[in-house]
Scaffold this motif. Structure first.
Motif, PDB file in Angstrom:
ATOM      1  N   UNK A 137      36.532  42.078  31.746  1.00 10.94           N
ATOM      2  CA  UNK A 137      36.748  41.467  30.436  1.00 10.94           C
ATOM      3  C   UNK A 137      37.924  42.143  29.723  1.00 10.94           C
ATOM      4  N   UNK A 138      37.972  43.470  29.756  1.00 11.88           N
ATOM      5  CA  UNK A 138      39.049  44.210  29.100  1.00 11.88           C
ATOM      6  C   UNK A 138      40.408  43.809  29.673  1.00 11.88           C
ATOM      7  N   UNK A 139      40.495  43.763  31.004  1.00 12.41           N
ATOM      8  CA  UNK A 139      41.764  43.369  31.628  1.00 12.41           C
ATOM      9  C   UNK A 139      42.139  41.936  31.248  1.00 12.41           C
ATOM     10  N   UNK A 140      41.160  41.043  31.220  1.00 13.23           N
ATOM     11  CA  UNK A 140      41.429  39.648  30.839  1.00 13.23           C
ATOM     12  C   UNK A 140      41.863  39.522  29.387  1.00 13.23           C
ATOM     13  N   UNK A 141      41.251  40.313  28.504  1.00 15.68           N
ATOM     14  CA  UNK A 141      41.623  40.258  27.081  1.00 15.68           C
ATOM     15  C   UNK A 141      43.047  40.757  26.844  1.00 15.68           C
ATOM     16  N   UNK A 142      43.431  41.808  27.567  1.00 14.87           N
ATOM     17  CA  UNK A 142      44.782  42.353  27.388  1.00 14.87           C
ATOM     18  C   UNK A 142      45.814  41.590  28.210  1.00 14.87           C
ATOM     19  N   UNK A 143      45.346  40.879  29.254  1.00 15.19           N
ATOM     20  CA  UNK A 143      46.268  40.127  30.101  1.00 15.19           C
ATOM     21  C   UNK A 143      46.958  40.969  31.148  1.00 15.19           C
ATOM     22  N   UNK A 144      46.588  42.244  31.201  1.00 15.56           N
ATOM     23  CA  UNK A 144      47.214  43.131  32.188  1.00 15.56           C
ATOM     24  C   UNK A 144      46.248  44.238  32.586  1.00 15.56           C
ATOM     25  N   UNK A 145      46.561  44.857  33.709  1.00 15.16           N
ATOM     26  CA  UNK A 145      45.779  45.994  34.168  1.00 15.16           C
ATOM     27  C   UNK A 145      46.298  47.263  33.488  1.00 15.16           C
ATOM     28  N   UNK A 146      45.590  48.355  33.657  1.00 15.67           N
ATOM     29  CA  UNK A 146      45.940  49.608  32.987  1.00 15.67           C
ATOM     30  C   UNK A 146      47.336  50.115  33.275  1.00 15.67           C
ATOM     31  N   UNK A 147      47.894  49.764  34.422  1.00 11.10           N
ATOM     32  CA  UNK A 147      49.243  50.222  34.761  1.00 11.10           C
ATOM     33  C   UNK A 147      50.330  49.278  34.255  1.00 11.10           C
ATOM     34  N   UNK A 148      49.922  48.242  33.494  1.00  7.56           N
ATOM     35  CA  UNK A 148      50.882  47.304  32.932  1.00  7.56           C
ATOM     36  C   UNK A 148      51.145  46.075  33.790  1.00  7.56           C
ATOM     37  N   UNK A 149      50.553  46.023  34.977  1.00  6.59           N
ATOM     38  CA  UNK A 149      50.730  44.867  35.856  1.00  6.59           C
ATOM     39  C   UNK A 149      50.037  43.649  35.251  1.00  6.59           C
TER      40      UNK A 149
END
Length: 158
Positions: free
Chosen positions: A5-17
Motif C-alpha cells: 500500500x505504501x509503495x502504491x500510495x507514493x508511486x515508487x519504491x524506497x529507492x525511487x524506482x
C-alpha cells in the motif's frame, strides 16, 4: 502480485524506482526489498511510536556479530517477521565481517507467505566514521554492492 500500500500510495519504491518501471511479476519482491530497506535503515528507537522498529547502531551490530551471532539473528528475525507480514520465515547465510571497514555482510533467506518460495536478500551494514548506512537488495540485484555474490542454488531445501 502487487506492491505494498505504501509503495502504491507514493508511486515508487524506497529507492525511487517508479512502480510502473518494474514488471508485475517482480513488483511483489521489489516491494518486500523496499520495505526491508526502510526497516534496516531506521535506527532502533528512532521512531517514537514504535521503538522496536529499526536496527541497532553499526557498532552494536559488529559487537553482537563477534560475540553473539545467534542473538543478532534472533533480533533481526523478530523485527523482520513483525514488520514484514509477507515473510513467514528467515534464515541467514554467508556472514562476513570486514575489520578494515567495519562492514558486516550477510545473506537473508526469506520464505514468502503467499508462494512459499525463498528469496535471498543481501544485507550490507556499513559502519564508518561519520555515520552508518545499510543496503538491502535481492541477490540478483546486488551486483554493485560490496562483497559476496550468491545465487539461490547455494541454499539447500529445509
Amino acid at each position: 502480485m502487487p506492491a505494498s500500500l505504501f509503495d502504491n500510495l507514493t508511486g515508487e519504491f524506497g529507492d525511487g524506482t517508479p512502480i510502473r518501471a518494474i514488471s508485475d511479476k517482480y513488483r511483489y519482491i521489489k516491494s518486500i526489498e523496499s520495505n526491508l530497506s526502510r526497516l534496516f535503515r531506521l535506527r532502533k528507537g528512532a521512531y517514537p511510536h514504535n521503538p522496536a522498529m529499526g536496527v541497532q547502531d553499526g557498532i552494536e551490530i559488529n559487537t553482537m556479530l563477534k560475540s553473539n551471532r545467534k542473538g543478532l539473528e534472533e533480533e533481526l528475525t523478530k523485527m523482520i517477521l513483525y514488520f514484514e507480514p509477507r515473510i513467514s520465515k528467515v534464515r541467514y547465510s554467508n556472514w562476513q565481517y570486514r575489520t578494515e571497514s567495519g562492514t558486516v555482510i550477510c545473506i537473508i533467506i526469506a520464505t514468502l507467505v503467499k508462494t512459499k518460495g525463498r528469496v535471498p536478500f543481501k544485507a550490507v551494514f556499513h559502519h564508518a566514521v561519520g555515520g552508518n548506512s545499510i543496503e538491502i537488495a535481492t541477490v540478483a540485484n546486488a551486483g554493485n554492492m560490496v562483497g559476496i555474490e550468491a545465487s539461490t542454488d547455494e541454499f539447500p531445501d529445509d
